[in-house]
Design a protein around this motif. Structure first.
Motif, PDB file in Angstrom:
ATOM      1  N   ASN A  31       3.538 -47.825 -47.471  1.00  0.00           N
ATOM      2  CA  ASN A  31       2.174 -47.371 -47.699  1.00  0.00           C
ATOM      3  C   ASN A  31       2.137 -45.914 -47.241  1.00  0.00           C
ATOM      4  O   ASN A  31       2.218 -45.635 -46.036  1.00  0.00           O
ATOM      5  CB  ASN A  31       1.187 -48.239 -46.915  1.00  0.00           C
ATOM      6  N   VAL A  32       2.044 -44.984 -48.193  1.00  0.00           N
ATOM      7  CA  VAL A  32       2.107 -43.565 -47.841  1.00  0.00           C
ATOM      8  C   VAL A  32       0.926 -43.133 -46.980  1.00  0.00           C
ATOM      9  O   VAL A  32       1.035 -42.171 -46.224  1.00  0.00           O
ATOM     10  CB  VAL A  32       2.242 -42.652 -49.084  1.00  0.00           C
ATOM     11  N   ARG A  33      -0.165 -43.849 -47.051  1.00  0.00           N
ATOM     12  CA  ARG A  33      -1.310 -43.526 -46.200  1.00  0.00           C
ATOM     13  C   ARG A  33      -0.983 -43.852 -44.740  1.00  0.00           C
ATOM     14  O   ARG A  33      -1.399 -43.144 -43.834  1.00  0.00           O
ATOM     15  CB  ARG A  33      -2.562 -44.252 -46.681  1.00  0.00           C
ATOM     16  N   ASN A  34      -0.216 -44.922 -44.520  1.00  0.00           N
ATOM     17  CA  ASN A  34       0.241 -45.235 -43.160  1.00  0.00           C
ATOM     18  C   ASN A  34       1.211 -44.172 -42.662  1.00  0.00           C
ATOM     19  O   ASN A  34       1.173 -43.791 -41.490  1.00  0.00           O
ATOM     20  CB  ASN A  34       0.908 -46.606 -43.114  1.00  0.00           C
ATOM     21  N   LEU A  35       2.090 -43.697 -43.543  1.00  0.00           N
ATOM     22  CA  LEU A  35       3.015 -42.628 -43.160  1.00  0.00           C
ATOM     23  C   LEU A  35       2.236 -41.365 -42.815  1.00  0.00           C
ATOM     24  O   LEU A  35       2.527 -40.714 -41.812  1.00  0.00           O
ATOM     25  CB  LEU A  35       4.028 -42.347 -44.272  1.00  0.00           C
ATOM     26  N   ALA A  36       1.234 -41.044 -43.605  1.00  0.00           N
ATOM     27  CA  ALA A  36       0.406 -39.864 -43.322  1.00  0.00           C
ATOM     28  C   ALA A  36      -0.253 -40.003 -41.955  1.00  0.00           C
ATOM     29  O   ALA A  36      -0.242 -39.067 -41.148  1.00  0.00           O
ATOM     30  CB  ALA A  36      -0.648 -39.683 -44.411  1.00  0.00           C
ATOM     31  N   ASP A  37      -0.804 -41.161 -41.696  1.00  0.00           N
ATOM     32  CA  ASP A  37      -1.435 -41.433 -40.400  1.00  0.00           C
ATOM     33  C   ASP A  37      -0.419 -41.261 -39.266  1.00  0.00           C
ATOM     34  O   ASP A  37      -0.702 -40.626 -38.250  1.00  0.00           O
ATOM     35  CB  ASP A  37      -1.994 -42.856 -40.412  1.00  0.00           C
ATOM     36  N   HIS A  38       0.775 -41.798 -39.457  1.00  0.00           N
ATOM     37  CA  HIS A  38       1.864 -41.692 -38.478  1.00  0.00           C
ATOM     38  C   HIS A  38       2.216 -40.220 -38.200  1.00  0.00           C
ATOM     39  O   HIS A  38       2.545 -39.857 -37.067  1.00  0.00           O
ATOM     40  CB  HIS A  38       3.081 -42.450 -39.012  1.00  0.00           C
ATOM     41  N   LEU A  39       2.138 -39.400 -39.239  1.00  0.00           N
ATOM     42  CA  LEU A  39       2.467 -37.972 -39.111  1.00  0.00           C
ATOM     43  C   LEU A  39       1.262 -37.121 -38.690  1.00  0.00           C
ATOM     44  O   LEU A  39       1.375 -35.904 -38.548  1.00  0.00           O
ATOM     45  CB  LEU A  39       3.032 -37.446 -40.436  1.00  0.00           C
TER      46      LEU A  39
END
Length: 185
Positions: A31-39
């Motif tokens: 989920n790229v939104r989770n990756l964005a949140d992580h970053l």
């Protein structure tokens, strides 16, 4: 254009590393939104910033002129997405923009469309972000697992929340279909 020597292998390693940080197994969708949140990157739909009608007008003037853009405001990165795009395309667009940040590209080139200035990267950096974005969403271990289970690009797109174009691009450029066939045949 051609990617720098070793770029693809480095992108594969980085995609696997980031997925591990997120606690994902090799075959799990990202989920790229989770990756964005992580970053620490905030995702914002463009319709929150301007009327949807203006986005539709821009689309009529020049189809696909705007998919996503990255901005830095007060030390925080924001990715603005186009809500007119299907979910799989939005995921690809977000992965592309995250790739610019992960690759530390400088958004320095100014282009103008219908009197509106846009910041962008050099063409070689766009190519790198496209390649890395696809690798983030569909790293080679995931694709190989999918190919061994008989999945084709359309199946991969549906199962992993990416556009069919992205699934086909990664499936064809990584050689996993041939490797899976050779191993099973």
């Amino acid at each position: 254009m051609t990617l720098p020597r070793g770029f693809k292998a480095s992108a594969e390693r980085e995609a696997v590393r980031l997925r591990k940080e997120l606690g994902l197994i090799d075959s799990a969708p990202l989920n790229v939104r989770n990756l964005a949140d992580h970053l620490g990157v905030k995702i914002v739909s463009a319709e929150v910033l301007i009327d949807r009608e203006r986005l539709e007008e821009l689309e009529r003037l020049q189809a696909y002129a705007f998919s996503a853009a990255t901005f830095e405001v007060a030390g925080r990165h924001y990715i603005v997405t186009n809500p007119l795009r299907p979910d799989g395309r939005q995921a690809s667009d977000i992965a592309h923009e995250l790739s610019h940040l992960l690759l530390q590209h400088d958004l320095s080139e100014i282009r103008e469309l219908n009197g509106t200035p846009f910041r962008t990267c050099q063409p070689e950096e766009e190519e790198q972000a496209t390649a890395f974005g696809g690798t983030l969403m569909l790293p080679r271990p995931l694709l190989l697992s999918a190919a061994r289970r008989g999945m084709k690009p359309a199946d991969i797109a549906a199962s992993y929340g990416v556009s069919e174009e992205m699934a086909r691009y990664r499936y064809n450029t990584t050689g996993v279909a041939k490797q899976a066939y050779t191993r099973s045949g």
